[in-house]
Scaffold this motif. Structure first.
Motif, short mmCIF file in Angstrom:
data_model
loop_
_atom_site.label_atom_id
_atom_site.label_comp_id
_atom_site.label_asym_id
_atom_site.label_seq_id
_atom_site.Cartn_x
_atom_site.Cartn_y
_atom_site.Cartn_z
N ARG A 63 -5.74 -5.86 -18.69
CA ARG A 63 -4.79 -4.75 -17.56
C ARG A 63 -5.71 -3.23 -18.07
NH1 ARG A 63 1.80 -6.42 -19.19
NH2 ARG A 63 0.83 -9.08 -18.86
N ALA A 64 -5.34 -3.13 -16.94
CA ALA A 64 -6.15 -1.55 -16.73
C ALA A 64 -8.02 -1.40 -17.41
CB ALA A 64 -5.14 -0.63 -17.37
N ARG A 65 -8.12 -2.21 -17.35
CA ARG A 65 -9.83 -2.52 -17.66
C ARG A 65 -10.12 -2.91 -16.51
NH1 ARG A 65 -5.82 -3.04 -21.53
NH2 ARG A 65 -6.88 -2.58 -23.67
N GLY A 66 -11.57 -2.97 -16.08
CA GLY A 66 -12.51 -3.02 -14.65
C GLY A 66 -11.50 -3.22 -13.49
N SER A 71 -0.15 -1.10 -16.37
CA SER A 71 1.02 -2.09 -16.26
C SER A 71 2.48 -1.10 -17.18
CB SER A 71 0.52 -3.55 -17.08
OG SER A 71 1.44 -3.66 -18.13
N ALA A 72 2.88 -1.99 -16.85
CA ALA A 72 3.45 -1.06 -18.52
C ALA A 72 3.79 -1.41 -20.08
CB ALA A 72 5.06 -0.65 -17.71
N ASP A 73 3.01 -2.58 -19.82
CA ASP A 73 2.67 -2.96 -21.65
C ASP A 73 1.21 -3.62 -21.99
OD1 ASP A 73 2.77 -4.20 -23.88
OD2 ASP A 73 4.77 -6.19 -22.52
N TYR A 74 0.94 -2.58 -22.24
CA TYR A 74 -0.38 -2.63 -23.24
C TYR A 74 -0.69 -3.25 -24.71
CZ TYR A 74 -1.90 0.32 -18.99
OH TYR A 74 -1.64 0.31 -17.32
N LEU A 159 -16.25 0.98 -20.56
CA LEU A 159 -15.61 1.63 -21.51
C LEU A 159 -14.65 1.83 -22.14
CD1 LEU A 159 -19.82 2.59 -22.32
CD2 LEU A 159 -19.02 0.46 -22.22
N ALA A 160 -14.40 1.91 -21.43
CA ALA A 160 -12.32 2.74 -21.54
C ALA A 160 -12.02 1.93 -20.49
CB ALA A 160 -13.11 4.22 -21.28
N ALA A 161 -10.60 2.40 -20.45
CA ALA A 161 -9.59 1.86 -19.85
C ALA A 161 -8.60 2.88 -18.89
CB ALA A 161 -8.16 0.71 -20.59
N ARG A 162 -7.83 2.25 -17.59
CA ARG A 162 -7.66 3.80 -17.38
C ARG A 162 -6.14 3.93 -17.47
NH1 ARG A 162 -8.84 -0.31 -14.04
NH2 ARG A 162 -6.96 -1.11 -13.06
N MET A 163 -5.77 4.78 -18.88
CA MET A 163 -5.27 4.97 -19.38
C MET A 163 -5.23 6.46 -19.82
SD MET A 163 -5.01 2.00 -22.67
CE MET A 163 -5.10 0.01 -22.31
N SER A 164 -4.23 7.09 -20.82
CA SER A 164 -4.39 8.20 -21.14
C SER A 164 -4.92 8.12 -22.61
CB SER A 164 -2.74 9.00 -21.35
OG SER A 164 -2.04 8.34 -21.88
N ALA A 165 -5.26 9.30 -23.03
CA ALA A 165 -5.27 9.60 -24.58
C ALA A 165 -4.47 8.41 -25.42
CB ALA A 165 -5.96 10.54 -24.76
N ASP A 166 -3.51 8.83 -25.37
CA ASP A 166 -2.61 8.29 -25.94
C ASP A 166 -2.32 6.76 -26.01
OD1 ASP A 166 -1.48 10.53 -27.30
OD2 ASP A 166 -0.28 11.33 -26.04
N GLN A 167 -2.01 6.50 -24.41
CA GLN A 167 -2.42 5.10 -24.19
C GLN A 167 -3.35 4.37 -25.25
OE1 GLN A 167 -2.21 4.77 -20.01
NE2 GLN A 167 0.12 4.29 -20.15
N HIS A 168 -4.70 5.03 -24.64
CA HIS A 168 -5.19 4.14 -25.65
C HIS A 168 -5.44 4.54 -26.91
CE1 HIS A 168 -8.38 5.16 -21.95
NE2 HIS A 168 -8.82 4.09 -22.55
N ALA A 169 -4.54 5.57 -27.54
CA ALA A 169 -4.97 5.88 -28.94
C ALA A 169 -3.56 4.53 -29.53
CB ALA A 169 -4.24 6.68 -29.95
N ASP A 170 -2.19 3.75 -28.86
CA ASP A 170 -0.94 3.45 -28.84
C ASP A 170 -2.03 2.25 -29.80
OD1 ASP A 170 0.22 5.36 -29.29
OD2 ASP A 170 1.43 5.05 -27.10
N VAL A 171 -3.15 1.24 -28.16
CA VAL A 171 -3.59 0.00 -28.33
C VAL A 171 -4.76 -0.26 -29.29
CG1 VAL A 171 -5.31 -1.32 -28.17
CG2 VAL A 171 -4.15 0.02 -25.86
N ASN A 172 -5.27 0.82 -30.32
CA ASN A 172 -6.06 1.38 -31.49
C ASN A 172 -5.36 0.73 -32.75
OD1 ASN A 172 -8.01 2.50 -33.42
ND2 ASN A 172 -8.86 1.16 -31.63
#
Length: 264
Positions: A63-66, A71-74, A159-172
């Motif tokens: 989701r949100a990659r490539g 989505s609302a759920d990562y 190399l990154a998702a189409r997400m905000s910085a906070d969403q990237h951090a939440d996944v990590n």
């Protein structure tokens, strides 16, 4: 007798989103490739080329990659549902799951929940270690906020998702918590698992942290005979698929050859 599957490329609807999926089809043993946390499927090209047409290759963007939709759920659970959906839609039976980083951890947990549905796992530089607790979370959030301006460019490079910085951090943050608690999952895996490990650090890690983390596998390797290190290569975590794809392809061949399937 193995039945050949038709090749297919397209968008697969899952929950509130759609995933971009590629399936080469053919009669070969299926290999499903699970990407790094923010990576797209393009990183597997060298491995797929090495293995060739003796295998059926299934790749997809999370989701949100490539080319996949937002989505609302990562969450990690959403990633497990996505893998289920891809396997069902493409009628994939008992695949080898090849996972890099996030994808390797995803492979452990899916195989633990579905032991009779997987042929084996190839885990590319993933291990049961993570930054946890408040200090770990704060370090991760600071790191992703520092990189926030680079994400649009990095997303175009896979190399990154189409997400905000906070969403990237939440996944990590979630991934680190899950990874750190994954030792018992790995210890009870009943399918063959081949690890291909790097030797260097990853972007954002401190000197020696990654190598120290890889050492956590040693007691698990000793206690579970299904686990084996297929190779330890010179690349760092980020470049392993680019620079050492032959070692990953070799590990996939080891699993399929061990069970009597055709090898490339």
């Amino acid at each position: 007798m193995t039945i050949a599957q038709s090749a297919w490329t397209g968008m697969l609807s899952v929950d509130d989103t759609a995933l971009f999926v590629n399936d080469t089809g053919g009669p070969g043993h299926p290999v499903v490739y699970l990407n790094g946390a923010y990576a797209d499927q393009s990183h597997w090209r060298r491995v797929i080329t090495d293995l060739g047409s003796d295998y059926r290759h299934i790749t997809y963007d999370e989701r949100a990659r490539g080319k996949s939709k937002r989505s609302a759920d990562y969450s990690f659970e959403a990633s497990l549902r996505d893998l289920d959906a891809v396997l069902k839609a493409r009628d994939v039976q008992r695949p080898v799951l090849a996972g890099w980083s996030y994808g390797g951890i995803l492979g452990w947990h899916w195989a633990d929940r579905n032991p009779d549905r997987v042929q084996g796992l190839v885990t590319v530089d993933a291990f049961p270690v993570g930054l946890t607790g408040e200090a770990g979370q704060e370090r991760i959030r600071k790191l992703f906020r520092r990189w926030r301006l680079l994400f649009p460019i990095a997303a175009r490079l896979g190399l990154a998702a189409r997400m905000s910085a906070d969403q990237h951090a939440d996944v990590n943050i979630e991934l680190n918590e899950i990874a750190a608690a994954s030792g018992p999952v790995i210890e009870r895996l009943t399918c063959p698992v081949r690890f291909v490990l790097a030797t260097g650090d990853s972007l954002g890690s401190k000197d020696g942290e990654m190598e120290e983390g890889r050492g956590v596998l040693d007691p698990l390797l000793a206690s579970n005979p299904n686990l084996k290190v297929s190779a330890k290569v010179a690349s760092n975590h980020s470049k392993i698929l680019r620079n050492d794809s032959p070692a990953v392809a070799k590990a996939i061949r080891e699993l399929t050859a061990a069970r009597g399937h055709a090898v490339g």
